[in-house]
Design a protein around this motif. Structure first.
Motif, short mmCIF file in Angstrom:
data_model
loop_
_atom_site.label_atom_id
_atom_site.label_comp_id
_atom_site.label_asym_id
_atom_site.label_seq_id
_atom_site.Cartn_x
_atom_site.Cartn_y
_atom_site.Cartn_z
N VAL A 12 -44.59 26.42 24.71
CA VAL A 12 -43.91 26.90 23.52
C VAL A 12 -43.35 25.60 22.67
O VAL A 12 -42.98 24.73 23.24
CB VAL A 12 -42.68 27.76 23.84
N LEU A 13 -43.62 25.67 21.53
CA LEU A 13 -43.01 24.48 20.83
C LEU A 13 -41.73 25.13 19.84
O LEU A 13 -41.94 26.32 19.32
CB LEU A 13 -43.96 24.21 19.37
N ILE A 14 -40.75 24.37 19.85
CA ILE A 14 -39.36 24.91 19.43
C ILE A 14 -39.22 24.03 18.14
O ILE A 14 -39.44 23.00 18.04
CB ILE A 14 -38.25 24.59 20.43
N ILE A 15 -38.96 24.92 16.89
CA ILE A 15 -39.14 24.42 15.45
C ILE A 15 -37.58 24.70 15.05
O ILE A 15 -36.85 25.63 14.98
CB ILE A 15 -40.06 24.68 14.74
N ASP A 16 -37.17 23.52 14.46
CA ASP A 16 -35.48 23.74 13.52
C ASP A 16 -35.67 22.68 12.51
O ASP A 16 -36.59 21.68 12.44
CB ASP A 16 -34.56 23.61 14.39
N ASP A 17 -34.98 22.56 11.52
CA ASP A 17 -34.92 21.79 10.49
C ASP A 17 -34.26 20.41 10.93
O ASP A 17 -34.60 19.29 10.45
CB ASP A 17 -34.28 22.31 9.18
N LEU A 18 -33.19 20.36 11.89
CA LEU A 18 -32.45 19.21 12.21
C LEU A 18 -32.16 19.31 13.47
O LEU A 18 -31.34 20.15 14.17
CB LEU A 18 -31.31 18.92 10.89
N VAL A 19 -31.99 18.07 14.15
CA VAL A 19 -31.33 18.13 15.36
C VAL A 19 -30.36 17.01 15.47
O VAL A 19 -30.51 15.68 15.04
CB VAL A 19 -32.35 17.94 16.66
N ALA A 20 -28.91 17.32 15.85
CA ALA A 20 -27.86 16.45 15.94
C ALA A 20 -27.48 16.38 17.31
O ALA A 20 -28.12 15.45 18.07
CB ALA A 20 -26.80 16.77 14.74
N LYS A 76 -51.43 30.51 15.44
CA LYS A 76 -50.64 30.76 16.70
C LYS A 76 -49.39 31.75 16.39
O LYS A 76 -48.79 31.81 15.23
CB LYS A 76 -49.77 29.59 17.14
N PRO A 77 -48.86 32.65 17.51
CA PRO A 77 -47.76 33.39 17.22
C PRO A 77 -46.50 32.65 16.86
O PRO A 77 -46.23 31.74 17.31
CB PRO A 77 -47.75 34.10 18.64
N PHE A 78 -45.65 33.38 15.90
CA PHE A 78 -44.41 32.78 15.77
C PHE A 78 -43.42 33.59 16.26
O PHE A 78 -43.51 34.90 16.13
CB PHE A 78 -44.19 32.72 14.13
N ILE A 79 -42.30 33.28 16.84
CA ILE A 79 -41.38 33.84 17.69
C ILE A 79 -40.02 33.52 17.18
O ILE A 79 -39.71 32.34 16.78
CB ILE A 79 -41.26 33.45 19.32
N PRO A 133 -45.20 29.01 8.23
CA PRO A 133 -46.35 28.25 7.85
C PRO A 133 -47.11 27.17 8.95
O PRO A 133 -48.30 27.20 8.62
CB PRO A 133 -45.76 27.36 6.54
N ILE A 134 -46.31 26.82 9.59
CA ILE A 134 -46.90 25.94 10.71
C ILE A 134 -47.57 26.75 11.56
O ILE A 134 -48.99 26.50 12.13
CB ILE A 134 -45.68 25.05 11.39
N ALA A 135 -47.18 27.84 12.17
CA ALA A 135 -47.68 28.80 12.86
C ALA A 135 -49.27 29.42 12.49
O ALA A 135 -50.01 29.64 13.01
CB ALA A 135 -46.93 30.11 13.49
N LEU A 136 -49.00 29.72 11.09
CA LEU A 136 -50.25 30.06 10.34
C LEU A 136 -51.25 29.15 10.22
O LEU A 136 -52.49 29.45 10.49
CB LEU A 136 -49.89 30.66 8.92
N ASP A 149 -49.23 27.54 22.63
CA ASP A 149 -49.31 28.82 22.80
C ASP A 149 -48.73 29.47 21.68
O ASP A 149 -49.34 30.75 21.12
CB ASP A 149 -48.96 29.38 24.07
N SER A 150 -47.29 29.19 21.14
CA SER A 150 -46.52 29.68 20.17
C SER A 150 -45.51 28.85 19.64
O SER A 150 -45.22 27.95 20.23
CB SER A 150 -46.06 31.05 21.08
N ILE A 151 -45.04 29.26 18.72
CA ILE A 151 -43.72 28.44 18.00
C ILE A 151 -42.50 29.42 17.93
O ILE A 151 -42.84 30.24 17.42
CB ILE A 151 -44.52 28.07 16.73
N ALA A 152 -41.61 28.95 18.24
CA ALA A 152 -40.27 29.36 18.44
C ALA A 152 -39.50 28.95 17.36
O ALA A 152 -38.89 27.71 17.43
CB ALA A 152 -39.36 29.57 19.72
#
Length: 241
Positions: A150-158, A107-110, A100-103, A85-88
């Motif tokens: 909700v999809l959560i987006i970041d560049d890297l997970v450690a 989908k809405p970007f949060i 850019p993924i939301a576009l 439903d949305s991207i955080a």
């Protein structure tokens, strides 16, 4: 010529259906460290930074529009199939990757920001990262509704500290985290041996009762082998942990 005119005047919905059919036919299951990931990894050099021997710099692929677009396409295809439903996006590099993924998915970007940056915000508790302790993340209260996927987006997970803070925020507002997605996943932190001295993402997620939330990374440290060429005046001036 008549056929060409008829095609040009065809309703946009027909062209949309044709594009969707093509996307479905070309749909691919992207794997971590697969062929595409290995190609992209060539544009993710590592630097000695913040006291860490291998700090992976997304600036390497951001200056290559075709590589950046490939990453966006891979994530858009994955989550178009899964359904969200949305991207955080997480402060700050999630703000580069998420929009850019939301576009692409319409989908809405949060924004999930550091404390004191947004009005009408709900804050999570402080959390630990590979760099040290951080104050909680915040999200605006009206951006996530009960039941939202909700999809959560970041560049890297450690270590997963930042992601755990973001997941807790979504849950506080009644949403569901479909997945946490990152370009890079450092597998060494997933479940390291007890005697390694490394923090365990698995233990952290279990302690927060969020171990049911999946994490997906396109590229792991196994294929990130490009060492940055350092300028002769290079110094590690990053924030200390």
């Amino acid at each position: 010529v008549g056929d060409q005119i008829a095609d040009d005047q065809a309703p946009s919905s027909i062209h949309s259906c044709q594009r969707n059919s093509i996307m479905s036919a070309d749909k691919k299951n992207y794997e971590q460290d697969g062929d595409e990931a290995r190609q992209i990894a060539q544009y993710l050099p590592y630097f000695p930074f913040k006291g860490i021997p291998r700090f992976y710099d997304i600036g390497g692929f951001l200056e290559k529009p075709e590589v950046f677009q490939q990453i966006v396409d891979i994530f858009a295809e994955r989550y178009n199939e899964i359904g969200i439903d949305s991207i955080a996006g997480l402060d700050a590099r999630g703000f580069i990757l998420g929009p850019p993924i939301a576009l692409a998915l319409k989908k809405p970007f949060i924004m999930m920001r550091k404390q004191g940056k947004m009005p009408n915000a709900l804050s999570s508790d402080a959390y630990n990262t590979e760099y040290g302790k951080r104050s909680g993340l915040t999200v605006q209260r009206d951006k996530i509704k009960k039941g939202d996927r909700v999809l959560i987006i970041d560049d890297l997970v450690a270590t997963g500290g930042t992601l755990s803070s973001a997941i807790n925020l979504v849950h506080m507002l009644g949403g569901e985290v479909v997945e946490c997605a990152c370009v890079v996943e450092l597998k060494m932190f997933i479940d390291p041996p007890e005697d390694s001295g490394l923090p365990s993402r698995t233990k952290l997620f279990t302690s927060h009762k969020i171990n049911h939330v999946p994490v997906w990374g396109l590229i792991s440290e196994d294929v990130l082998t490009v060492e940055a060429e350092l300028h002769k005046e290079y110094v590690d001036d990053g924030e200390e942990h």
